[in-house]
Design an enzyme around this catalytic site. Sequence first.
Site, PDB file in Angstrom:
ATOM      1  N   ASP A 129       7.632  12.211   0.967  1.00  0.00           N
ATOM      2  CA  ASP A 129       6.971  11.890  -0.317  1.00  0.00           C
ATOM      3  C   ASP A 129       6.311  13.016  -1.116  1.00  0.00           C
ATOM      4  O   ASP A 129       6.807  13.432  -2.164  1.00  0.00           O
ATOM      5  CB  ASP A 129       5.980  10.727  -0.133  1.00  0.00           C
ATOM      6  CG  ASP A 129       5.021  10.879   1.059  1.00  0.00           C
ATOM      7  OD1 ASP A 129       5.000  11.947   1.662  1.00  0.00           O
ATOM      8  OD2 ASP A 129       4.282   9.914   1.352  1.00  0.00           O
ATOM      9  N   GLU A 152      -3.644  16.826   6.497  1.00  0.00           N
ATOM     10  CA  GLU A 152      -4.773  15.945   6.168  1.00  0.00           C
ATOM     11  C   GLU A 152      -6.023  16.752   5.807  1.00  0.00           C
ATOM     12  O   GLU A 152      -6.742  16.390   4.881  1.00  0.00           O
ATOM     13  CB  GLU A 152      -5.088  14.994   7.339  1.00  0.00           C
ATOM     14  CG  GLU A 152      -3.986  14.018   7.686  1.00  0.00           C
ATOM     15  CD  GLU A 152      -3.761  12.922   6.641  1.00  0.00           C
ATOM     16  OE1 GLU A 152      -4.512  12.860   5.651  1.00  0.00           O
ATOM     17  OE2 GLU A 152      -2.812  12.141   6.823  1.00  0.00           O
ATOM     18  N   ARG A 180      -7.448  16.282   1.989  1.00  0.00           N
ATOM     19  CA  ARG A 180      -8.730  15.579   1.839  1.00  0.00           C
ATOM     20  C   ARG A 180      -9.900  16.552   1.704  1.00  0.00           C
ATOM     21  O   ARG A 180     -10.711  16.432   0.795  1.00  0.00           O
ATOM     22  CB  ARG A 180      -8.968  14.651   3.032  1.00  0.00           C
ATOM     23  CG  ARG A 180      -7.859  13.627   3.166  1.00  0.00           C
ATOM     24  CD  ARG A 180      -8.225  12.503   4.101  1.00  0.00           C
ATOM     25  NE  ARG A 180      -7.003  11.879   4.610  1.00  0.00           N
ATOM     26  CZ  ARG A 180      -6.913  10.625   5.032  1.00  0.00           C
ATOM     27  NH1 ARG A 180      -7.956   9.847   5.017  1.00  0.00           N
ATOM     28  NH2 ARG A 180      -5.767  10.143   5.487  1.00  0.00           N
ATOM     29  N   GLU A 192      -0.807   3.853  -3.575  1.00  0.00           N
ATOM     30  CA  GLU A 192       0.367   4.339  -4.320  1.00  0.00           C
ATOM     31  C   GLU A 192       0.818   3.443  -5.475  1.00  0.00           C
ATOM     32  O   GLU A 192       1.253   3.931  -6.527  1.00  0.00           O
ATOM     33  CB  GLU A 192       1.550   4.580  -3.366  1.00  0.00           C
ATOM     34  CG  GLU A 192       1.353   5.751  -2.404  1.00  0.00           C
ATOM     35  CD  GLU A 192       0.426   5.440  -1.239  1.00  0.00           C
ATOM     36  OE1 GLU A 192       0.170   4.233  -0.990  1.00  0.00           O
ATOM     37  OE2 GLU A 192      -0.063   6.383  -0.577  1.00  0.00           O
TER      38      GLU A 192
HETATM   39  C1  DMJ Z   1      -3.215   9.542   1.369  1.00  0.00           C
HETATM   40  O1  DMJ Z   1      -3.885  10.290   2.327  1.00  0.00           O
HETATM   41  C2  DMJ Z   1      -2.335  10.394   0.500  1.00  0.00           C
HETATM   42  O2  DMJ Z   1      -2.013   9.694  -0.659  1.00  0.00           O
HETATM   43  C3  DMJ Z   1      -1.071  10.832   1.187  1.00  0.00           C
HETATM   44  O3  DMJ Z   1      -0.213  11.518   0.314  1.00  0.00           O
HETATM   45  C4  DMJ Z   1      -0.345   9.623   1.733  1.00  0.00           C
HETATM   46  N1  DMJ Z   1      -1.177   8.756   2.491  1.00  0.00           N
HETATM   47  C5  DMJ Z   1      -2.502   8.399   2.034  1.00  0.00           C
HETATM   48  C6  DMJ Z   1      -2.609   7.145   1.207  1.00  0.00           C
HETATM   49  O4  DMJ Z   1      -1.743   6.135   1.475  1.00  0.00           O
END
Ligand code: DMJ
Length: 465
Positions: free
Chosen positions: A220, A87, A91, A354
């Site tokens: 993912d 995270e 971010r 998404e």
């Molecule tokens: C975001 O922090 C990013 O897209 C991450 O890859 C997955 N989760 C959240 C959004 O849903």
Amino acid sequence: MSAPGVWNMMKFAWDNYKRYAWGKNELRPLTRNGHIGNMFGGLRGASIVDSLDTLYIMGLMDEYNDAKEWVKTSLDLNSNGEASLFEVNIRYVGGLLSAYYLTGEELFKNKAVELGEKLLPAFNTPTGIPRGVINLGSGTSWSWGWASAGSSILAEFGTLHLEFVHLTELSSNPVYTEKVMNIRKLLNKIEKPHGLYPNFLSPVSGNWVQHHVSIGGLGDSFYEYLIKSYLMSDKTDDDAKKMYYTALEAIEANLVQKSPGGLTYMAEWRGGILDHKMGHLACFSGGMIGIGADDGAPEKRQHYLDLAAEITHTCHESYTRSATKLGPEAFRFDSGAEAMATRLSDRYYILRPEVIESYMYMWRLTHDPKYREWGWEAVEALEQHCRVESGFSGIRDVYTTSVSHDNMQQSFFLSETLKYLYLLFSDDDLLSLEDWVFNTEAHPLPIIRNSCLQDDATQEKTASE
Ligand code: DMJ
């Protein structure tokens, strides 16, 4: 249908964050206060760092300047709490890197590199596969308590590549690229069940811990970063390319399914047994397969574009089949369900990007007007059900219009959901896909042309000839 409509949403979300939660990580729009949470190791201002690039591209310059000033005076990187490596990377490092590349402000570059350095101790494991949690002050790292047998998570250690390559570019310190190349090498070499990458790996032995495979949560963005590493290297990173298309073939052979009603979806795989569930998170894969279509084998290109469109269509169906026209956290294709959540606990929507992300990519790739129409349906649904007096909030059940709000304006709503919507209604040359790749938090990073990376690749190729 217009970009200014989305601009207004961003201004509203930002103004309320600024008014009620300035310097905290996220806004709680019902109680009008800030949320700190425990994902960022004591770092503050997640919504500020996540919003810098969105504010900048939308031309919200006063707001951007406030954000920049806060980074300059108040973003304290000497925190001492437990952070998620993933995270913080996507971010904060991602947000600062994009802000630097868009504006040229050295401040952002310096902060990104300083923070990157603090993440390095997480890689001190017998294999070099980083652990998921790190104390930014002491450098101690450990695995998530919920991850089986002290394992690291594929989507976490596999989602560092883009940012770390750029940290090396900006700092001229090879260590960042070395760390992620080491992860790449291990994953490339290790035996994969049916060619699939399970979600849990031991950072001690370097072996898979469980055979659970998912294109949604836990897996993912590892796949996303393979194709994007290739694209970001100006199409020179051939290992990433090979790994991506081989993985995609295994995904198609084992996970891609067609429902009785004709919807294409990605199931999850547990040791060979399919779970006919698709998470909202997995809906990014429409866009991913779309942007990778053109570099696939010539005979596969149209097929990949069709697959991308089919998956995006299925994700849109998960929205249209709900009363609010927003999609649930996970939807199923069993016991008569088709793209609907069957469990109460899967019915929520937390402002995730998404599905809209895939609309944006598919619009850029095809210019089929339906993607803008679908995006606008989402705008209207967000305005109707998620907008509250003091910001935007997630909702607990997408299947009822008498909504219950979760009191959380996630920082990814500003960095991703609103950015992708804005891009969907803007010209293609705003952050053109020819020049930029987006990290998994929608922070744009420039394609690296004529870089050391490219020189190395050319040298290696020449040497092996
Ligand atoms: C975001 O922090 C990013 O897209 C991450 O890859 C997955 N989760 C959240 C959004 O849903």
